[in-house]
Design an enzyme around this catalytic site. Structure first.
Site, short mmCIF file in Angstrom:
data_model
loop_
_atom_site.label_atom_id
_atom_site.label_comp_id
_atom_site.label_asym_id
_atom_site.label_seq_id
_atom_site.Cartn_x
_atom_site.Cartn_y
_atom_site.Cartn_z
N GLU A 282 0.84 -1.21 0.00
CA GLU A 282 0.00 0.00 0.00
C GLU A 282 0.87 1.26 0.00
OE1 GLU A 282 -2.79 -0.80 -0.89
OE2 GLU A 282 -2.88 -2.86 -0.14
N HIS A 285 2.07 2.12 -3.45
CA HIS A 285 1.06 2.81 -4.26
C HIS A 285 1.20 4.34 -4.15
CE1 HIS A 285 -1.57 -0.11 -6.12
NE2 HIS A 285 -1.85 -0.73 -4.99
N TYR A 369 -1.63 -8.04 -11.05
CA TYR A 369 -0.61 -7.94 -10.01
C TYR A 369 0.65 -8.72 -10.41
CZ TYR A 369 -4.25 -6.31 -6.74
OH TYR A 369 -5.24 -5.60 -6.11
N1 BES Z 1 -5.89 -1.10 -4.59
C1 BES Z 1 -5.93 -2.45 -4.13
C2 BES Z 1 -7.29 -2.88 -3.65
C3 BES Z 1 -8.37 -2.82 -4.71
C4 BES Z 1 -8.15 -3.29 -5.99
C5 BES Z 1 -9.61 -2.33 -4.40
C6 BES Z 1 -9.17 -3.24 -6.94
C7 BES Z 1 -10.63 -2.26 -5.33
C8 BES Z 1 -10.40 -2.72 -6.62
C9 BES Z 1 -4.91 -2.68 -3.00
O1 BES Z 1 -3.73 -1.97 -3.16
C10 BES Z 1 -4.53 -4.12 -3.03
O2 BES Z 1 -3.96 -4.54 -4.01
N2 BES Z 1 -4.84 -4.87 -1.98
C11 BES Z 1 -4.54 -6.26 -1.86
C12 BES Z 1 -3.38 -6.50 -0.97
C13 BES Z 1 -2.05 -6.53 -1.62
C14 BES Z 1 -0.98 -6.86 -0.60
C15 BES Z 1 -1.96 -7.46 -2.81
C16 BES Z 1 -5.69 -6.97 -1.20
O3 BES Z 1 -6.59 -6.28 -0.71
O4 BES Z 1 -5.69 -8.18 -1.14
ZN ZN Z 2 -2.58 -2.70 -4.77
#
Ligand code: BES
Ligand code: ZN
Length: 589
Positions: A282, A285, A369
């Site tokens: 995070e 980002h 990702y």
């Molecule tokens: N920005 C994302 C969360 C997100 C993505 C919300 C798409 C809505 C739509 C956040 O940065 C994220 O990727 N969170 C991941 C954790 C990360 C360590 C891979 C999660 O929530 O699992």
């Molecule tokens: Zn993310």
């Protein structure tokens, strides 16, 4: 360039600044007040905004006159265009409105759903296109605005936003916020609860409910080192303060990169600091996403792929290469599983997506990702780390506070990096990675000695060594995950019981380990773990954990029945984002 997920027409009239004035009503589950939008245009006759479920009471122009406005037809997941008639000289519009009690971005928690159990709690989740369910705005990542807000909450509670925040409750319950850097709407965020703050470092801290804040501060103690490492890698942190808000367990994501204040699930509080790569993610980002932003949700990988790459570089800098290589290996496993699930020829396995006619939430899987990560790692390995880092530092600087399309990124990469390395372009095949399916054959190799040792123990178990005689001393969370993912396909109840007895999986307080174990338990119909399964599904709402577990349950008749019974109880406690996904899996209603 048009964003297919927004009604806005920013090329005609564009929002530059938002001033919110909202009252938080915990009884009626409503936010009500006004949004004043400063706009720029060249004599446009209309301002078009996004809205979803908002009741608009009236619109006033800056000259004090009432404006004509209309709400378009409601479209699934997009909501309704809010079209406001403006004059050639109009500089701002004020919209009086209130949200619907079931606004998808907002979750209203009863006191029993919080750690303190005494006060209600509220949080928002705007990404991808849910900001429009609580703020009328041009809800596209291609538009940026600065904002300020006044938020009125019940006395004693604290309000925080993706902005400059208070660290103490104030007497009258009126909080004022300012976000001086321009951000896209999906980064608008608000939380209200009985919150406390602990400082972690020079420009870092943690917010959580009082009963959780000490544990949260302990778990996240390495945050400042991560910020320092990130700045060392890719240039100055541009947002001043970096805090983490640890939310109640129904938060549907692991984390959300709201500027200045990451929102995080409490399921990262493992008690051993082993799940903090989420904070690195995070935090990353703050450069990839918040500073240089995907122009549309088709370009989602520009946010997430870059961020996973950056996350692992931070983890390498702070915790060493062996650690980050374990994360990369687990990431490759996730990528392979995702490609298998989507189908190796599916267009949804391209980095550049085509989400026409679909909710961008449909693209929220690991593809962007991990395929994104491996493309960037391939570029690094092809041109050398020093060159790639210099390019990235410069890229974040040159495109700060801008939106990027995939095409613009690829052009930039060719011009400023690949052209200086003869042959690199051909060896990488950027086009194939970005607009082709599956995992290209030149995907980088990930070497993890630690994981090889884990695989050796799996082989020993397979050939009859009792679980309690396996050499597992000193294993980290990631080694346990690798172990659980590589257990033999056929396991008897006796073997499952032996594993559970030796390693206490069913009672694990580590959410990631428990999740992998519960998947095995469902797979092998290991009934003694089903109480733990039900408890896990009832006690947290993180979609990443819920989705695979409900999916696995739904594979058999008896599992589906069990899933429906549990879901009937759990559903009211889940956020709309998680509910939407599980409703689909169980064909609820
Ligand atoms: N920005 C994302 C969360 C997100 C993505 C919300 C798409 C809505 C739509 C956040 O940065 C994220 O990727 N969170 C991941 C954790 C990360 C360590 C891979 C999660 O929530 O699992
Ligand atoms: Zn993310």
């Amino acid at each position: 360039m048009r964003d297919i997920h927004s009604f806005a027409r920013p090329d005609e009239a564009v929002v530059k600044h938002l001033a919110l004035d909202l009252s938080v009503d915990f009884t009626r589950h409503q936010l009500s007040g006004s949004a004043t939008l400063q706009i720029e245009h060249r004599g446009a006759r209309e301002l078009v905004l996004d809205s979803n479920g908002l009741s608009v009471g009236g619109v006033t122009l800056d000259d004090g006159t009432c404006a004509k406005f209309s709400l378009g037809e409601s479209q699934p997941y997009l909501g309704r265009a809010l079209t406001i008639a403006i004059a050639p000289q109009t500089k701002s519009v004020k919209i009086d409105y209130q949200t619907s009690p079931d606004a998808a971005a907002v979750q209203w928690l009863d006191p029993q759903q919080t750690a303190g159990t005494k006060h209600p709690f509220l949080f928002t989740q705007s990404q991808a296109i849910l900001a429009r369910t609580w703020v009328p705005c041009q809800d596209t990542p291609g538009v940026r605005m600065t904002y300020e807000a006044t938020v009125r909450v019940p006395r004693g509670l604290v309000a925080v936003m993706s902005a400059e925040n208070p660290t103490e409750p104030n007497a009258d319950g009126v909080y004022r916020f300012r976000m001086p850097q321009p951000i896209p709407s999906y980064l608008l965020a608000l939380a209200v609860g009985d919150l406390a703050f602990r400082r972690l470092g020079r420009n870092s801290g943690v917010y959580a409910e009082k009963p959780v804040v000490e544990a949260a501060a302990w778990e996240l103690a390495d945050t400042q080192r991560m910020i320092d490492a990130a700045e060392e890698l890719y240039g100055p942190y541009r947002w001043g303060e970096y805090d983490v808000l640890v939310l109640p367990p129904s938060f549907p994501f692991g984390g959300m990169e709201n500027p200045r204040l990451t929102f995080a699930t409490p399921t990262i509080l493992a008690g051993d600091r082993s799940l903090v790569s989420l904070v690195a993610h995070e935090l990353a980002h703050s450069w990839s996403g918040n500073l240089v932003t995907n122009a549309t949700w088709n370009d989602f990988w520009l946010n997430e792929g870059f961020t996973v790459y950056f996350e692992r570089r931070i983890m390498e800098a702070v915790f060493g290469r062996d650690y980050s290589e374990m994360l990369a290996r687990l990431g490759l496993q996730d990528l392979e599983a995702t490609v298998r699930e989507l189908g190796p020829d599916s267009a949804d396995t391209h980095l550049l997506l085509d989400l026409t006619g679909r909710d961008p939430d449909d693209a929220a899987n690991k593809l962007a990702y991990e395929k994104g990560y491996f493309l960037l790692r391939l570029i690094e390995e092809t041109v050398g780390r020093e060159s790639f880092d210099a390019f990235l530092r410069d890229y974040f600087e040159r495109h700060a506070f801008q939106s990027m399309t995939t095409r613009a990124f690829v052009d930039d990469l060719r011009k400023n990096l690949l052209s200086k390395h003869p042959g690199a372009e051909d060896r990488i095949g950027v086009g194939r990675w970005v607009e082709g399916p599956g995992i290209p054959s030149n995907v980088p190799r990930v070497q993890s000695d630690a994981f090889e040792k884990v695989e050796e123990q799996v082989r020993r178990f397979e050939s009859g060594t009792p679980a309690d005689q396996l050499k597992t001393a000193g294993w980290s969370t990631h080694e346990w995950i690798h172990f659980l993912r590589h257990l033999p396909a056929a396991l008897t109840t006796t073997q499952m019981a032996q594993l559970d007895k030796a390693f206490g999986f069913s009672a694990s307080g580590n959410s990631e380990i428990l999740h992998e174990w519960l998947l095995q338990a469902i797979q092998h119909d290991y009934q003694p773990a089903f109480d733990a399964l039900e408890k896990f599904l009832l006690s947290q709402g993180r979609r990443k954990f819920l989705k695979p577990l409900y999916e696995k349950l739904a594979e058999t008749e008896s599992g589906r029945t069990r899933a429906k019974t549990i879901y009937g109880k759990a559903r009211p406690t889940y956020h709309a984002v998680s509910r939407g996904t599980i409703d689909g899996i169980l064909k609820w209603r």
